[in-house]
Write a protein that holds these residues in place. Structure first.
Motif, short mmCIF file in Angstrom:
data_model
loop_
_atom_site.label_atom_id
_atom_site.label_comp_id
_atom_site.label_asym_id
_atom_site.label_seq_id
_atom_site.Cartn_x
_atom_site.Cartn_y
_atom_site.Cartn_z
N TYR A 64 23.93 28.59 11.40
CA TYR A 64 24.65 27.78 10.42
C TYR A 64 24.88 26.33 10.82
O TYR A 64 25.30 25.53 9.99
CB TYR A 64 25.99 28.45 10.07
CG TYR A 64 25.78 29.86 9.56
CD1 TYR A 64 25.12 30.10 8.36
CD2 TYR A 64 26.20 30.95 10.31
CE1 TYR A 64 24.88 31.38 7.90
CE2 TYR A 64 25.96 32.25 9.86
CZ TYR A 64 25.30 32.46 8.65
OH TYR A 64 25.06 33.73 8.20
N PHE A 65 24.62 25.98 12.09
CA PHE A 65 24.87 24.61 12.54
C PHE A 65 23.67 24.03 13.29
O PHE A 65 23.82 23.12 14.10
CB PHE A 65 26.12 24.56 13.43
CG PHE A 65 27.38 25.04 12.75
CD1 PHE A 65 28.10 24.20 11.91
CD2 PHE A 65 27.83 26.34 12.94
CE1 PHE A 65 29.26 24.66 11.27
CE2 PHE A 65 28.99 26.80 12.30
CZ PHE A 65 29.69 25.95 11.47
N VAL A 122 35.41 34.16 10.81
CA VAL A 122 36.43 33.46 11.60
C VAL A 122 35.75 32.60 12.67
O VAL A 122 36.15 31.45 12.91
CB VAL A 122 37.44 34.44 12.22
CG1 VAL A 122 38.40 33.72 13.16
CG2 VAL A 122 38.24 35.14 11.11
N LEU A 123 34.69 33.11 13.28
CA LEU A 123 33.96 32.31 14.27
C LEU A 123 33.35 31.06 13.63
O LEU A 123 33.47 29.96 14.16
CB LEU A 123 32.85 33.15 14.93
CG LEU A 123 33.32 34.09 16.03
CD1 LEU A 123 32.20 35.07 16.39
CD2 LEU A 123 33.75 33.31 17.26
N VAL A 124 32.73 31.23 12.45
CA VAL A 124 32.16 30.07 11.76
C VAL A 124 33.26 29.07 11.40
O VAL A 124 33.09 27.86 11.57
CB VAL A 124 31.37 30.52 10.49
CG1 VAL A 124 31.02 29.32 9.61
CG2 VAL A 124 30.10 31.25 10.90
N HIS A 152 26.99 31.67 19.79
CA HIS A 152 25.72 30.95 19.92
C HIS A 152 24.75 31.33 18.79
O HIS A 152 24.05 30.46 18.26
CB HIS A 152 25.09 31.19 21.29
CG HIS A 152 25.74 30.39 22.39
ND1 HIS A 152 25.58 29.02 22.51
CD2 HIS A 152 26.58 30.75 23.39
CE1 HIS A 152 26.28 28.58 23.55
NE2 HIS A 152 26.90 29.61 24.08
N GLU A 153 24.73 32.61 18.41
CA GLU A 153 23.87 33.04 17.30
C GLU A 153 24.29 32.37 16.00
O GLU A 153 23.45 31.88 15.24
CB GLU A 153 23.94 34.57 17.15
CG GLU A 153 23.24 35.32 18.27
CD GLU A 153 23.60 36.82 18.29
OE1 GLU A 153 24.23 37.31 17.33
OE2 GLU A 153 23.26 37.48 19.29
N LEU A 154 25.60 32.34 15.75
CA LEU A 154 26.10 31.71 14.52
C LEU A 154 25.88 30.21 14.55
O LEU A 154 25.59 29.59 13.51
CB LEU A 154 27.59 32.04 14.34
CG LEU A 154 27.90 33.52 14.11
CD1 LEU A 154 29.39 33.78 14.24
CD2 LEU A 154 27.39 33.99 12.75
N PHE A 213 34.93 20.05 5.73
CA PHE A 213 35.13 21.26 6.53
C PHE A 213 34.70 22.49 5.73
O PHE A 213 33.92 23.32 6.20
CB PHE A 213 36.60 21.38 6.96
CG PHE A 213 36.92 22.73 7.55
CD1 PHE A 213 36.60 23.01 8.86
CD2 PHE A 213 37.51 23.71 6.78
CE1 PHE A 213 36.88 24.26 9.41
CE2 PHE A 213 37.79 24.97 7.31
CZ PHE A 213 37.47 25.23 8.63
N TRP A 214 35.21 22.62 4.50
CA TRP A 214 34.89 23.81 3.70
C TRP A 214 33.42 23.88 3.33
O TRP A 214 32.86 24.97 3.18
CB TRP A 214 35.80 23.88 2.47
CG TRP A 214 37.21 24.22 2.86
CD1 TRP A 214 38.31 23.40 2.79
CD2 TRP A 214 37.67 25.44 3.46
NE1 TRP A 214 39.41 24.05 3.29
CE2 TRP A 214 39.05 25.31 3.71
CE3 TRP A 214 37.04 26.64 3.80
CZ2 TRP A 214 39.82 26.32 4.28
CZ3 TRP A 214 37.80 27.65 4.38
CH2 TRP A 214 39.16 27.49 4.61
N LYS A 215 32.78 22.72 3.23
CA LYS A 215 31.34 22.72 2.97
C LYS A 215 30.59 23.35 4.14
O LYS A 215 29.63 24.11 3.96
CB LYS A 215 30.87 21.28 2.73
CG LYS A 215 29.50 21.20 2.14
CD LYS A 215 29.17 19.79 1.66
CE LYS A 215 27.78 19.85 1.06
NZ LYS A 215 27.14 18.61 0.89
N LEU A 216 31.03 23.04 5.36
CA LEU A 216 30.42 23.64 6.55
C LEU A 216 30.66 25.16 6.57
O LEU A 216 29.73 25.94 6.82
CB LEU A 216 31.02 23.03 7.82
CG LEU A 216 30.69 21.57 8.12
CD1 LEU A 216 31.55 21.07 9.27
CD2 LEU A 216 29.21 21.41 8.45
#
Length: 117
Positions: A25-26, A72-74, A19-21, A89-92
């Motif tokens: 990042y999202f 790995v989570l991201v 949830h923090e990530l 995908f890699w941009k994310l």
């Protein structure tokens, strides 16, 4: 560093970190049904099944530096938006600032394979 930098194999803690990530990042937009540690992934660090919103993380990552687990989570969270490993995908994934370093670490340990490519 020491023990503080490492995760424990605790599903609630893993969920909390996801949830923090997600927020970092999202923009907190991602939704999933479950995220948990598994001990049956000996060749993969993680897996995501976007169709049912499940993410599984190998217990081996609990002994690695925190930034590797975060990467790995991201990576798996990004699969909720992009099922394949295409440019979007890699941009994310590259939103995570230590992506390259984490990938290098996993390559050095021979565990770079993340999911079914």
């Amino acid at each position: 560093a020491g023990r503080k930098q490492r995760a424990t194999v605790d599903d609630a803690g893993l969920e909390k970190r996801a949830h923090e990530l997600n927020r970092l990042y999202f923009e907190g937009k991602l939704k999933w049904n479950s995220i948990r540690w598994v001990t049956n992934q000996n060749t993969r660090n993680g897996s995501c099944t976007p169709s049912n919103g499940t993410i599984r993380i190998s217990h081996r990552l609990a002994t690695m530096p925190r930034f590797v687990l975060d990467y790995v989570l991201v990576h798996e969270l990004a699969h909720l938006l992009e099922a394949n490993h295409g440019p979007r995908f890699w941009k994310l994934v590259s939103r995570f600032p230590r992506s390259e370093r984490a990938r290098g670490y996993l390559m050095a340990t021979g565990l770079e394979q993340l999911d079914d490519e």
